[in-house]
Enzyme design. Structure first.
Site, PDB file in Angstrom:
ATOM      1  N   GLU A 173       0.856  -1.200   0.000  1.00 21.09           N
ATOM      2  CA  GLU A 173       0.000   0.000   0.000  1.00 21.09           C
ATOM      3  C   GLU A 173       0.885   1.240   0.000  1.00 21.09           C
ATOM      4  O   GLU A 173       1.150   1.850   1.030  1.00 21.09           O
ATOM      5  CB  GLU A 173      -0.951  -0.053   1.197  1.00 21.09           C
ATOM      6  CG  GLU A 173      -1.864  -1.263   1.079  1.00 21.09           C
ATOM      7  CD  GLU A 173      -2.910  -1.396   2.173  1.00 21.09           C
ATOM      8  OE1 GLU A 173      -3.351  -0.364   2.692  1.00 21.09           O
ATOM      9  OE2 GLU A 173      -3.272  -2.539   2.479  1.00 21.09           O
ATOM     10  N   HIS A 375     -16.583 -11.937   5.669  1.00 16.61           N
ATOM     11  CA  HIS A 375     -15.312 -11.269   5.934  1.00 16.61           C
ATOM     12  C   HIS A 375     -14.519 -12.029   6.990  1.00 16.61           C
ATOM     13  O   HIS A 375     -15.066 -12.446   8.000  1.00 16.61           O
ATOM     14  CB  HIS A 375     -15.586  -9.834   6.422  1.00 16.61           C
ATOM     15  CG  HIS A 375     -14.344  -9.005   6.549  1.00 16.61           C
ATOM     16  ND1 HIS A 375     -14.052  -8.240   7.646  1.00 16.61           N
ATOM     17  CD2 HIS A 375     -13.295  -8.842   5.701  1.00 16.61           C
ATOM     18  CE1 HIS A 375     -12.893  -7.619   7.470  1.00 16.61           C
ATOM     19  NE2 HIS A 375     -12.416  -7.977   6.292  1.00 16.61           N
ATOM     20  N   HIS A 376     -13.250 -12.248   6.703  1.00 16.37           N
ATOM     21  CA  HIS A 376     -12.327 -12.831   7.674  1.00 16.37           C
ATOM     22  C   HIS A 376     -11.149 -11.892   7.853  1.00 16.37           C
ATOM     23  O   HIS A 376     -10.192 -11.956   7.082  1.00 16.37           O
ATOM     24  CB  HIS A 376     -11.782 -14.177   7.180  1.00 16.37           C
ATOM     25  CG  HIS A 376     -12.791 -15.279   7.170  1.00 16.37           C
ATOM     26  ND1 HIS A 376     -12.658 -16.386   6.355  1.00 16.37           N
ATOM     27  CD2 HIS A 376     -13.932 -15.463   7.873  1.00 16.37           C
ATOM     28  CE1 HIS A 376     -13.690 -17.193   6.564  1.00 16.37           C
ATOM     29  NE2 HIS A 376     -14.469 -16.655   7.476  1.00 16.37           N
ATOM     30  N   GLU A 377     -11.203 -11.023   8.836  1.00 14.83           N
ATOM     31  CA  GLU A 377     -10.006 -10.247   9.178  1.00 14.83           C
ATOM     32  C   GLU A 377      -9.178 -11.116  10.118  1.00 14.83           C
ATOM     33  O   GLU A 377      -9.686 -11.633  11.107  1.00 14.83           O
ATOM     34  CB  GLU A 377     -10.390  -8.919   9.851  1.00 14.83           C
ATOM     35  CG  GLU A 377      -9.209  -8.081  10.324  1.00 14.83           C
ATOM     36  CD  GLU A 377      -8.207  -7.745   9.215  1.00 14.83           C
ATOM     37  OE1 GLU A 377      -8.563  -7.032   8.277  1.00 14.83           O
ATOM     38  OE2 GLU A 377      -7.048  -8.230   9.295  1.00 14.83           O
ATOM     39  N   HIS A 445      -7.354  -8.953   0.980  1.00 15.74           N
ATOM     40  CA  HIS A 445      -6.702  -7.677   1.332  1.00 15.74           C
ATOM     41  C   HIS A 445      -5.383  -7.964   2.042  1.00 15.74           C
ATOM     42  O   HIS A 445      -5.214  -9.017   2.643  1.00 15.74           O
ATOM     43  CB  HIS A 445      -7.643  -6.814   2.180  1.00 15.74           C
ATOM     44  CG  HIS A 445      -8.574  -6.036   1.315  1.00 15.74           C
ATOM     45  ND1 HIS A 445      -8.715  -4.674   1.402  1.00 15.74           N
ATOM     46  CD2 HIS A 445      -9.365  -6.446   0.289  1.00 15.74           C
ATOM     47  CE1 HIS A 445      -9.576  -4.275   0.480  1.00 15.74           C
ATOM     48  NE2 HIS A 445      -9.990  -5.329  -0.205  1.00 15.74           N
ATOM     49  N   GLU A 446      -4.454  -7.007   1.929  1.00 15.13           N
ATOM     50  CA  GLU A 446      -3.071  -7.210   2.399  1.00 15.13           C
ATOM     51  C   GLU A 446      -2.556  -8.555   1.863  1.00 15.13           C
ATOM     52  O   GLU A 446      -2.153  -9.438   2.623  1.00 15.13           O
ATOM     53  CB  GLU A 446      -2.987  -7.154   3.935  1.00 15.13           C
ATOM     54  CG  GLU A 446      -3.322  -5.799   4.526  1.00 15.13           C
ATOM     55  CD  GLU A 446      -4.839  -5.577   4.658  1.00 15.13           C
ATOM     56  OE1 GLU A 446      -5.544  -6.540   4.940  1.00 15.13           O
ATOM     57  OE2 GLU A 446      -5.294  -4.430   4.444  1.00 15.13           O
ATOM     58  N   GLU A 464      -6.420  -6.612  -2.835  1.00 12.24           N
ATOM     59  CA  GLU A 464      -6.033  -5.215  -2.607  1.00 12.24           C
ATOM     60  C   GLU A 464      -4.544  -5.124  -2.990  1.00 12.24           C
ATOM     61  O   GLU A 464      -4.222  -5.244  -4.162  1.00 12.24           O
ATOM     62  CB  GLU A 464      -6.312  -4.858  -1.146  1.00 12.24           C
ATOM     63  CG  GLU A 464      -6.166  -3.389  -0.828  1.00 12.24           C
ATOM     64  CD  GLU A 464      -6.044  -3.161   0.652  1.00 12.24           C
ATOM     65  OE1 GLU A 464      -5.444  -3.989   1.349  1.00 12.24           O
ATOM     66  OE2 GLU A 464      -6.545  -2.124   1.134  1.00 12.24           O
ATOM     67  N   GLU A 470      -9.457   3.544   0.864  1.00 14.29           N
ATOM     68  CA  GLU A 470      -9.520   3.758   2.317  1.00 14.29           C
ATOM     69  C   GLU A 470      -8.531   4.831   2.787  1.00 14.29           C
ATOM     70  O   GLU A 470      -8.805   5.546   3.742  1.00 14.29           O
ATOM     71  CB  GLU A 470      -9.284   2.442   3.049  1.00 14.29           C
ATOM     72  CG  GLU A 470      -7.909   1.836   2.805  1.00 14.29           C
ATOM     73  CD  GLU A 470      -7.786   0.398   3.341  1.00 14.29           C
ATOM     74  OE1 GLU A 470      -8.776  -0.337   3.298  1.00 14.29           O
ATOM     75  OE2 GLU A 470      -6.680   0.033   3.783  1.00 14.29           O
TER      76      GLU A 470
HETATM   77  C1  NOJ Z   1      -7.754  -3.248   5.796  1.00 14.00           C
HETATM   78  C2  NOJ Z   1      -8.542  -3.536   4.561  1.00 14.00           C
HETATM   79  O1  NOJ Z   1      -7.854  -3.096   3.409  1.00 14.00           O
HETATM   80  C3  NOJ Z   1      -9.866  -2.838   4.679  1.00 14.00           C
HETATM   81  O2  NOJ Z   1     -10.603  -2.977   3.484  1.00 14.00           O
HETATM   82  C4  NOJ Z   1     -10.604  -3.397   5.854  1.00 14.00           C
HETATM   83  O3  NOJ Z   1     -11.801  -2.670   6.023  1.00 14.00           O
HETATM   84  C5  NOJ Z   1      -9.771  -3.260   7.138  1.00 14.00           C
HETATM   85  N1  NOJ Z   1      -8.448  -3.771   6.945  1.00 14.00           N
HETATM   86  C6  NOJ Z   1     -10.413  -4.004   8.283  1.00 14.00           C
HETATM   87  O4  NOJ Z   1     -10.420  -5.371   8.012  1.00 14.00           O
HETATM   88 CA    CA Z   2      -5.539  -2.435   3.311  1.00 12.76          CA
END
Ligand code: NOJ
Ligand code: CA
Length: 669
Positions: A173, A375-377, A445-446, A464, A470
């Protein structure tokens, strides 16, 4: 159903086995644009590349150091054969419905001088680029080798300006720089260059399967010479093997214009064909969701009075999507664990927050014809994620959820591992394969930088790995030139979940309510583009999952939202009509008989006179033109726009773009 139409495969044109000292072999791409020379110089393996008679790579070197001591750099013999491949394959989704896959491949087998070790190298010459890949088979005298150094180097010929971001082992990023080659000291890939004579090149890798990702490090004494640098493991090893090593392809996309880089399918072509038999469940789509409101600080991921992903809010988004042709909604913060962010095992990936009735929301969505995106953070905690992976995918699968966004925002566990090392490559690819088993499409993402694997696993939809929208919510944001650079850099790696489509550009409406949660800002940020530029981004920055990221209330009743309502996210044909890297880009994309022509510009406004000669035979068209208002400006008046019905009767088209602006022309028969 995906069909591969391999028209012709001519193999083994000849075989030769020559003492390495004298070896020299030249071969060309099918239409002779690219010429590759593979040769041995005092026992060392070398290559050189020409494009339409111009030297591109003066001298590249090849080889490895393994286990600190075993060198695969000095060779005593070489054996080669040449293969010509002609094919065409159908995409499951993409920027084109079919892809031509024509190349000449030289397969070399080299035996090292000292330990008689076998190294295989495949070189491919396409008309739009060059690539090579190493293979070290399991063999006597080399048990489970570890890579100490990949000795791939190359010297570029000519004067270049280039677009690059700093190499970083943990994040993609980044902002991009446009400089002469001298400043590009250690860069991430895709690394994009343009020579004085206009020839463009982008260097990246394809098919990162069980290897570390690469960065490119400039030679301290020669700014045109680069070495492949590999992101290490925590213990310092670069690549670990079980005996058998296959590197990603080292790929050089080459063309006469910036457009050629985007129109190339080299990275996809270097990947293996689709391995998923049934792809009926894979569907590109537009989506919206509970997301931007958290980034703006209007609601929270974690439980509490401002928790965003509650039943009522989810239904609000579902109603909005269903009424407006948006196919899916994302629900971030649906599960417990956000309160423990940063701790080990923070998320269990399966427990909904108490104010979210997940089953009811899924039922409601289905009744309204809208998909839910799960979603899986992970916060980077891959150990914990892998523990729960099967169960987490199964729950989604059983609920009928077919898309999952994953995230890795935070330091990685196992502790000490980098985001972009082999440990994480293995993790991401494991998740991709398991998702396929459960018929789940992924938005990562990441991520690990994309490398075309979605040809093989078309459930890997998008990622991403970009300084996306963001950043405009909680930092200085992205300048207009950023999105004019991305198609020629990050975009060449694969689809980009940039999450554009913001209509409330200056973000001041809710300034007082916003809770500061990230970055230096507490409610004074803005998106640095015009509103129409945001529409154009959804066409120019390709992703089969394309987010309309703004809040429903900013779209409802807005005339410009009509552009998004029926927007395709997979295309039959895509062309770049005009472009200058980092300055502007105009693209045309076709879905069936409908064409979308879209353009964006950097900080400078411009007037363009476009030739649409490819439409000549199909004229006339009726169209809708979304354009910047006369007084539009990305900082001073970003939300000024016009919408006009037009009829296209000639094959030229004049358009004016505001500073930081854009346009979309939708043409229908
Ligand atoms: C970073 C991600 O790029 C974003 O899209 C997400 O909302 C946040 N992390 C939280 O998971
Ligand atoms: Ca991100």
């Amino acid at each position: 159903m995906l069909k591969y139409l391999y028209a012709l495969l001519l193999c083994f044109l000849y075989l030769s086995d020559i003492k390495a000292q004298n070896y020299h072999k030249e071969f060309s791409s099918p239409e002779k644009h690219l010429r590759v020379k593979f040769f041995m110089k005092e026992g060392k393996a070398r290559y050189a590349v020409e494009y339409d008679g111009k030297k591109m790579i003066d001298e590249g070197s090849l080889g490895f150091i393994l286990n600190q001591k075993d060198s695969l750099l000095d060779f005593e013999s070489v054996k080669t054969n040449l293969i010509v491949h002609e094919g065409i394959w159908n995409t499951v989704w993409g920027q084109t419905s079919t892809v031509n896959d024509n190349y000449t491949e030289l397969r070399a087998e080299l035996i090292s001088r000292k330990k008689k070790l076998l190294l295989k190298i495949r070189f491919r010459a396409y008309d739009d680029g060059f690539a090579f890949r190493y293979e070290i088979p399991t063999q006597k005298g080399l048990s489970k080798p570890t890579v100490t150094s990949e000795e791939s180097r190359f010297t570029l010929n000519g004067n270049y300006s280039c677009w690059w971001s700093w190499a970083d082992y943990n994040t993609l990023e980044k902002n991009y720089y446009h400089t002469s080659i001298d400043s590009a000291v250690h860069v991430a890939t895709p690394f994009t260059l343009q020579r004085d004579d206009g020839v463009c090149m982008s260097i990246h890798e394809a098919a990162i399967i069980d290897y570390s990702t690469m960065t490119l490090r400039q030679d301290t004494s020669d700014s045109h010479r680069y070495k492949v640098n590999l992101v290490p493991w925590a213990d310092g090893s670069l690549v670990k093997t079980n005996g058998h090593l296959i590197s990603p392809w080292r790929a050089f996309i080459i063309g006469h214009s910036p457009a050629a880089l985007i129109e190339s399918n080299l990275i996809l072509n270097l990947n293996e064909p689709n391995v998923l038999k049934d792809v009926s469940w894979i569907r590109p789509m537009t989506y919206s969701g509970i997301w931007w409101e958290m980034h703006l600080g209007l609601s929270t991921w974690k439980q509490g009075p401002k928790h965003g992903a509650n039943t009522k809010n989810a239904k609000r988004y579902i109603d909005f999507a269903s009424a407006n042709g948006i196919k899916a909604i994302l629900m971030e913060g649906w599960n417990t664990g956000w309160e423990n962010w940063g701790q080990k095992d923070a998320f269990d990936f399966v427990t909904p927050c108490p104010d979210l009735d997940l089953k009811e929301v899924v039922r409601y969505a289905r009744a309204k014809g809208v998909e839910i995106i799960g979603h899986h953070e992970t916060g980077g905690d891959t150990e914990s994620y892998e523990k729960h992976l099967k169960e987490a995918f199964k729950i989604y699968h059983d609920l009928g959820i077919r898309v999952v966004k994953t995230g890795y925002a935070g330091s990685v566990t196992p502790a000490g591992e980098y985001h972009h090392g082999q440990c994480m490559v293995r993790h991401y690819n494991k998740v991709m394969r398991m998702a396929a088993e459960y018929h789940i499409m992924l938005d990562v993402h990441e991520p690990i930088v994309l490398s075309g694997l979605s040809r093989t696993y078309p459930n890997l939809m998008t990622a991403e790995g970009v300084r996306g929208m963001e950043w405009n919510a909680w930092s200085q944001g992205n300048p207009p030139s950023h999105t004019c650079t991305l198609p020629f850099t990050r975009g060449l790696a694969g689809p980009m979940d940039y999450t554009a489509g913001i209509f409330d550009i200056d973000l001041s409406a809710h300034a007082k309510e916003r809770v500061k949660w990230n970055g230096p800002d507490s409610g004074t940020t803005a998106v640095h583009s015009t509103l129409v530029n945001q529409l154009a981004l959804m066409i120019i920055l390709y992703s089969p999952l394309q987010m309309a990221a703004d809040l429903p209330e900013n779209y409802t009743g807005h005339p410009a939202f009509n552009c998004i309502k029926s927007l395709p996210t997979t295309w039959d044909e895509s062309k770049v009509l005009d472009a200058k890297i980092g300055e502007y880009i105009i693209m045309a994309r076709r879905s069936g008989t409908t064409w979308y022509i879209a353009g964006i510009t950097n900080e400078s406004g411009r007037e363009l006179n476009l030739s649409l000669d490819f439409l000549k035979q199909q004229l006339p068209f009726k169209g809708t033109l979304y354009a910047d208002g006369k007084d539009a400006h990305y900082e001073l008046n970003p939300e000024s726009y016009t919408i006009n019905q037009v009829s296209l009767t000639s094959d030229t088209f004049n358009i004016k773009l505001a500073p930081g602006g854009g346009f979309v022309l939708k043409l229908e028969k």
